[in-house]
Design a protein around this motif. Structure first.
Motif, mmCIF file in Angstrom:
data_model
loop_
_atom_site.group_PDB
_atom_site.id
_atom_site.type_symbol
_atom_site.label_atom_id
_atom_site.label_comp_id
_atom_site.label_asym_id
_atom_site.label_seq_id
_atom_site.Cartn_x
_atom_site.Cartn_y
_atom_site.Cartn_z
ATOM 1 N N LYS A 163 0.805 -1.230 -0.008
ATOM 2 C CA LYS A 163 0.082 0.124 -0.051
ATOM 3 C C LYS A 163 0.943 1.301 0.023
ATOM 4 O O LYS A 163 2.134 1.246 0.392
ATOM 5 C CB LYS A 163 -0.925 0.246 1.304
ATOM 6 C CG LYS A 163 -2.085 -0.908 1.167
ATOM 7 C CD LYS A 163 -3.032 -0.549 2.281
ATOM 8 C CE LYS A 163 -4.100 -1.678 2.258
ATOM 9 N NZ LYS A 163 -5.149 -1.371 3.121
ATOM 10 N N SER A 164 0.407 2.488 -0.217
ATOM 11 C CA SER A 164 1.059 3.673 -0.357
ATOM 12 C C SER A 164 1.130 4.201 0.761
ATOM 13 O O SER A 164 0.246 4.198 1.545
ATOM 14 C CB SER A 164 0.135 4.557 -1.419
ATOM 15 O OG SER A 164 0.916 5.955 -1.309
ATOM 16 N N LYS A 165 2.313 5.035 0.979
ATOM 17 C CA LYS A 165 2.590 5.672 2.402
ATOM 18 C C LYS A 165 2.187 7.165 2.329
ATOM 19 O O LYS A 165 2.426 7.728 3.067
ATOM 20 C CB LYS A 165 3.937 5.735 2.641
ATOM 21 C CG LYS A 165 4.955 6.475 1.516
ATOM 22 C CD LYS A 165 6.267 6.170 1.673
ATOM 23 C CE LYS A 165 7.041 7.005 0.530
ATOM 24 N NZ LYS A 165 8.682 6.645 0.610
ATOM 25 N N VAL A 166 1.394 7.564 1.113
ATOM 26 C CA VAL A 166 1.273 9.032 0.997
ATOM 27 C C VAL A 166 0.361 9.610 1.840
ATOM 28 O O VAL A 166 0.743 10.488 2.813
ATOM 29 C CB VAL A 166 0.429 9.127 -0.200
ATOM 30 C CG1 VAL A 166 -0.213 10.564 -0.474
ATOM 31 C CG2 VAL A 166 1.374 9.078 -1.422
ATOM 32 N N SER A 167 -0.531 8.714 2.644
ATOM 33 C CA SER A 167 -1.641 9.489 3.734
ATOM 34 C C SER A 167 -1.166 8.954 4.947
ATOM 35 O O SER A 167 -1.995 9.303 6.034
ATOM 36 C CB SER A 167 -3.074 9.189 3.367
ATOM 37 O OG SER A 167 -3.186 7.741 3.357
ATOM 38 N N GLU A 168 -0.097 8.537 5.228
ATOM 39 C CA GLU A 168 0.397 7.839 6.448
ATOM 40 C C GLU A 168 1.131 9.068 7.259
ATOM 41 O O GLU A 168 1.631 10.056 6.786
ATOM 42 C CB GLU A 168 1.216 6.641 6.360
ATOM 43 C CG GLU A 168 0.441 5.550 5.500
ATOM 44 C CD GLU A 168 -0.788 5.015 6.294
ATOM 45 O OE1 GLU A 168 -0.907 5.191 7.326
ATOM 46 O OE2 GLU A 168 -1.680 4.848 5.556
ATOM 47 N N LYS A 169 1.379 8.704 8.581
ATOM 48 C CA LYS A 169 1.885 9.501 9.510
ATOM 49 C C LYS A 169 3.399 9.551 9.181
ATOM 50 O O LYS A 169 4.044 8.475 8.631
ATOM 51 C CB LYS A 169 1.824 9.311 10.988
ATOM 52 C CG LYS A 169 0.152 9.432 11.313
ATOM 53 C CD LYS A 169 -0.054 9.012 12.617
ATOM 54 C CE LYS A 169 -1.423 9.587 13.193
ATOM 55 N NZ LYS A 169 -1.895 8.848 14.066
ATOM 56 N N GLN A 170 4.176 10.587 9.426
ATOM 57 C CA GLN A 170 5.478 10.764 9.136
ATOM 58 C C GLN A 170 6.293 9.411 9.964
ATOM 59 O O GLN A 170 7.275 9.055 9.046
ATOM 60 C CB GLN A 170 5.999 12.041 9.729
ATOM 61 C CG GLN A 170 7.432 12.241 9.244
ATOM 62 C CD GLN A 170 7.764 12.418 8.037
ATOM 63 O OE1 GLN A 170 6.860 12.953 7.022
ATOM 64 N NE2 GLN A 170 8.919 11.986 7.305
ATOM 65 N N TYR A 171 6.070 9.115 10.856
ATOM 66 C CA TYR A 171 7.062 7.987 11.540
ATOM 67 C C TYR A 171 6.747 6.651 10.914
ATOM 68 O O TYR A 171 7.655 5.903 10.799
ATOM 69 C CB TYR A 171 6.582 7.873 13.057
ATOM 70 C CG TYR A 171 5.519 7.355 13.479
ATOM 71 C CD1 TYR A 171 5.334 5.756 13.740
ATOM 72 C CD2 TYR A 171 4.367 7.965 13.625
ATOM 73 C CE1 TYR A 171 4.021 5.345 13.911
ATOM 74 C CE2 TYR A 171 3.065 7.301 14.004
ATOM 75 C CZ TYR A 171 2.943 5.970 14.235
ATOM 76 O OH TYR A 171 1.986 5.394 14.518
ATOM 77 N N GLN A 172 5.661 6.594 10.334
ATOM 78 C CA GLN A 172 5.580 5.390 9.498
ATOM 79 C C GLN A 172 6.197 5.556 8.200
ATOM 80 O O GLN A 172 6.813 4.468 7.464
ATOM 81 C CB GLN A 172 3.932 4.969 9.167
ATOM 82 C CG GLN A 172 3.183 4.632 10.478
ATOM 83 C CD GLN A 172 1.591 4.615 10.429
ATOM 84 O OE1 GLN A 172 1.107 5.283 9.485
ATOM 85 N NE2 GLN A 172 1.010 4.181 11.244
ATOM 86 N N ARG A 173 6.103 6.550 7.677
ATOM 87 C CA ARG A 173 6.956 7.135 6.297
ATOM 88 C C ARG A 173 8.402 6.613 6.733
ATOM 89 O O ARG A 173 8.917 5.891 5.785
ATOM 90 C CB ARG A 173 6.778 8.091 5.901
ATOM 91 C CG ARG A 173 5.382 8.662 5.535
ATOM 92 C CD ARG A 173 5.351 9.944 4.658
ATOM 93 N NE ARG A 173 4.243 10.537 4.551
ATOM 94 C CZ ARG A 173 3.672 11.646 4.282
ATOM 95 N NH1 ARG A 173 4.635 12.414 4.243
ATOM 96 N NH2 ARG A 173 2.449 11.925 4.326
ATOM 97 N N ASP A 174 8.651 7.146 7.697
ATOM 98 C CA ASP A 174 10.218 6.835 8.099
ATOM 99 C C ASP A 174 10.684 5.418 8.309
ATOM 100 O O ASP A 174 11.842 4.915 8.191
ATOM 101 C CB ASP A 174 10.551 7.594 9.447
ATOM 102 C CG ASP A 174 10.466 9.397 9.275
ATOM 103 O OD1 ASP A 174 10.522 9.680 7.950
ATOM 104 O OD2 ASP A 174 10.739 9.961 10.102
#
Length: 61
Positions: free
Chosen positions: A11-22
């Motif tokens: 799944k895409s990380k676009v709408s996720e929180k910054q710590y999850q993207r990191d």
């Protein structure tokens, strides 16, 4: 030989929180469909649990 985890971003990380993207970035995942193989350590298990809704995990030997 130690067990390993095959982690695939589904799944895409676009709408996720910054710590999850990191966390995805620290696993080495950049885009949907990317696959990485990591050692099965408590640290990597923690990473996977943090983004469990974005990835698919398989245990391999």
């Amino acid at each position: 030989m130690a067990k390993q985890l095959k982690v695939t971003q589904i799944k895409s990380k676009v709408s996720e929180k910054q710590y999850q993207r990191d966390t995805l970035r620290s696993l080495g995942l950049k885009r949907i469909g990317d696959v990485v193989v990591r050692e099965d350590t408590p640290q990597n298990r923690g990473y996977v649990n943090t983004v469990a809704h974005l990835v698919k995990v398989e245990e391999i030997d």
